[in-house]
Scaffold this active site. Structure first.
Site, PDB file in Angstrom:
ATOM      1  N   ARG A 314       0.797  -1.227   0.000  1.00  0.00           N
ATOM      2  CA  ARG A 314       0.000   0.000   0.000  1.00  0.00           C
ATOM      3  C   ARG A 314       0.832   1.281   0.000  1.00  0.00           C
ATOM      4  NH1 ARG A 314      -3.094   1.424   3.418  1.00  0.00           N
ATOM      5  NH2 ARG A 314      -4.694   2.249   2.054  1.00  0.00           N
ATOM      6  N   CYS A 346      14.963  -4.372  -4.019  1.00  0.00           N
ATOM      7  CA  CYS A 346      15.830  -3.519  -4.829  1.00  0.00           C
ATOM      8  C   CYS A 346      15.034  -2.525  -5.659  1.00  0.00           C
ATOM      9  CB  CYS A 346      16.691  -4.393  -5.726  1.00  0.00           C
ATOM     10  SG  CYS A 346      17.572  -5.603  -4.754  1.00  0.00           S
ATOM     11  N   TYR A 375      -6.115  -5.310   2.566  1.00  0.00           N
ATOM     12  CA  TYR A 375      -5.273  -5.090   1.392  1.00  0.00           C
ATOM     13  C   TYR A 375      -3.786  -5.162   1.765  1.00  0.00           C
ATOM     14  CZ  TYR A 375      -9.882  -3.684  -0.061  1.00  0.00           C
ATOM     15  OH  TYR A 375     -11.235  -3.688  -0.296  1.00  0.00           O
TER      16      TYR A 375
HETATM   17  C1  LIG Z   1     -13.443  -3.563  -3.064  1.00  0.00           C
HETATM   18  C2  LIG Z   1     -14.911  -3.740  -3.046  1.00  0.00           C
HETATM   19  C3  LIG Z   1     -15.607  -3.710  -1.833  1.00  0.00           C
HETATM   20  C4  LIG Z   1     -14.943  -3.444  -0.506  1.00  0.00           C
HETATM   21  O1  LIG Z   1     -14.432  -2.159  -0.401  1.00  0.00           O
HETATM   22  P1  LIG Z   1     -13.858  -1.654   1.014  1.00  0.00           P
HETATM   23  O2  LIG Z   1     -13.342  -0.300   0.712  1.00  0.00           O
HETATM   24  O3  LIG Z   1     -12.804  -2.589   1.419  1.00  0.00           O
HETATM   25  O4  LIG Z   1     -15.002  -1.624   1.965  1.00  0.00           O
HETATM   26  C5  LIG Z   1     -16.959  -3.941  -1.865  1.00  0.00           C
HETATM   27  N1  LIG Z   1     -17.615  -4.186  -3.030  1.00  0.00           N
HETATM   28  C6  LIG Z   1     -16.976  -4.219  -4.215  1.00  0.00           C
HETATM   29  C7  LIG Z   1     -17.740  -4.490  -5.443  1.00  0.00           C
HETATM   30  C8  LIG Z   1     -15.607  -4.002  -4.267  1.00  0.00           C
HETATM   31  O5  LIG Z   1     -14.986  -4.018  -5.437  1.00  0.00           O
END
Ligand SMILES: *Cc1c(COP(=O)(O)O)cnc(C)c1O
Length: 421
Positions: A314, A346, A375
């Site tokens: 991230r 690296c 994530y």
């Molecule tokens: C990534 C995603 C989520 C979850 O999003 P968060 O920000 O982690 O709550 C929910 N629904 C869909 C369709 C997504 O792509």
């Protein structure tokens, strides 16, 4: 709120000292708190009560089967975006009627998998997908429950890589075209149109974009009903942001988000689904790492640690901030100094933090990256042939490795050398 706190000067996950886990498991590792996961899940069920609802955990944020089992046993549904995630949900014992399938590129194979194993609904994202699903369901002699994901064209005011609700994004169908697409869905065999889906982005720190989107969904619900569609379920997506620092403005609380949902769509008599990922998993996990070297550069000092961008991408991918804390706390008033915290990979991009004020850490000291549950492990890779790091789950005074560190033999034996070489 989470359950990572200092006791007697040592950072604990619930009742377990992270020094004990490090001694057993080695570093680096991810550590998740069951109590925090549970608490965050319940914040949502409480916020939506008394609306009929299902909180579907977005598996992509943290997909370890033990975590899915924990949430599934609490009654959570799951939001999956691939056949692999569908299999994980099933492996965790989650019944098909609590699994929703999102994603712009579902293959016919994935559709078949979910129709065979049971599915609450597909969130369809395009007309070609609608036709493919109709064909697959018809060929199997079954009916696929669907919503159509609409793109409400609102600015989620979040990082551009995780904004999904603007018309130029690849997600959903433009809301203006929804009536025509719903009409086609109603004509196609093998489909049962049950509702509407929307998801506008991730790490939203303001309720206003949600409000705009949900109001548009409410209008669309009335319109589609007047055109004869039996809209009975609204999937409002995920995306509520979390605090990544102790100091910045706190994002909206699930309770306020729930109140907004009730205010905007609560009078429609629909069952409400939401798909939170980050808010459930983010602050439920940390990444524990060890200082390998302290390197004094020109005008800056580097803390070289044993985790890297391949373990937690991230910061290098989104410029994201993670609070970094020592596992063993110094006495109050201990001096600090600015460090650049970097991994061994690296690439200059392998930087977790620049000029971060930290205690005077030295070789062998343990540090923790906070808010790393979402994530984090799921986006890890083996770049630089660095093994995927273990995941540990803590509950009270128990801890267990829920994904073991692979051996180098396992990693290298996945490659094969052709006989003709
Ligand atoms: C990534 C995603 C989520 C979850 O999003 P968060 O920000 O982690 O709550 C929910 N629904 C869909 C369709 C997504 O792509």
């Amino acid at each position: 709120m989470d359950h990572f706190v200092y006791r007697g000067g040592i950072l604990h996950a619930e009742d377990v000292a992270l020094t004990d886990i490090a001694a057993t498991v080695g570093t680096p590792f991810y550590c998740y708190s069951a109590a925090t996961l549970t608490r965050h899940y319940h914040l949502f069920t409480e916020a939506l009560s008394p609306l009929p609802n299902l909180v579907c955990f977005a598996i992509k944020s943290l997909s370890n089967v033990a975590v899915l089992k924990l949430l599934g046993d609490l009654g959570a549904g799951m939001d999956v975006v691939s056949g692999g995630e569908y299999r994980r949900a099933k492996a965790a014992g989650v019944p098909g009627n609590r699994i929703v399938f999102s994603g712009v590129g579902k293959t016919r194979e994935e559709m078949r998998l979910a129709l065979e194993g049971g599915i609450r609904q597909f969130n369809v994202e395009s007309e070609p997908e609608l036709r493919a699903l109709s064909e697959v369901a018809t060929s199997m002699g079954v009916v696929a429950p669907i919503t159509i994901r609409v793109n409400p064209d609102v600015d989620a005011k979040t990082h551009e890589k995780i904004a999904t609700g603007k018309k130029e994004n690849k997600f959903g169908i433009p809301i203006g075209r929804a009536p025509a697409v719903y009409a086609e869905a109603a004509r196609l065999p093998g489909l049962d149109v049950v509702g509407i889906d929307v998801h506008i982005g991730s790490q939203l720190t303001d309720l206003e974009p949600f409000e705009q989107a949900f109001l548009k969904v409410a209008d669309l619900t009335r319109q589609l009903r007047s055109e004869g569609h039996n809209i009975r379920r609204l999937d409002l997506g995920g995306g509520l942001g979390i605090p990544y620092t102790r100091s910045n403005d706190a994002p909206p609380l699930p309770m306020d988000y729930g109140a907004l949902i009730k205010r905007t769509v609560g009078d429609l008599g629909c069952e409400v689904e939401i798909e939170p990922g980050r808010l459930i998993s983010g602050n439920s996990g940390i990444l524990v790492s060890q200082v390998i070297y302290v390197k004094n550069g020109e005008g800056r000092d580097f803390l070289i640690v044993d985790s890297a961008m391949n373990d937690l991408v991230r910061p290098s991918m989104y410029g994201a901030h993670h609070d970094i804390v020592p596992v063993i706390e110094g006495p109050v008033g201990s001096p600090t100094q600015p460090f650049d915290v970097v991994g061994p990979v690296c690439e200059t991009g392998d930087t977790f933090a620049k000029e971060r004020d930290l205690p005077l850490l030295t070789e062998g000291d343990l540090i923790a990256f906070r808010s790393a549950g979402a994530y984090g492990a799921v986006m890890a890779s083996e770049y630089n042939t660095r093994p995927l790091i273990p995941e540990v789950l803590v509950k009270g005074d128990h801890f267990a490795v829920i994904r073991a560190r692979p051996s180098f033999d396992e990693i290298i034996s996945r490659d094969t050398i052709p006989a003709w070489l």
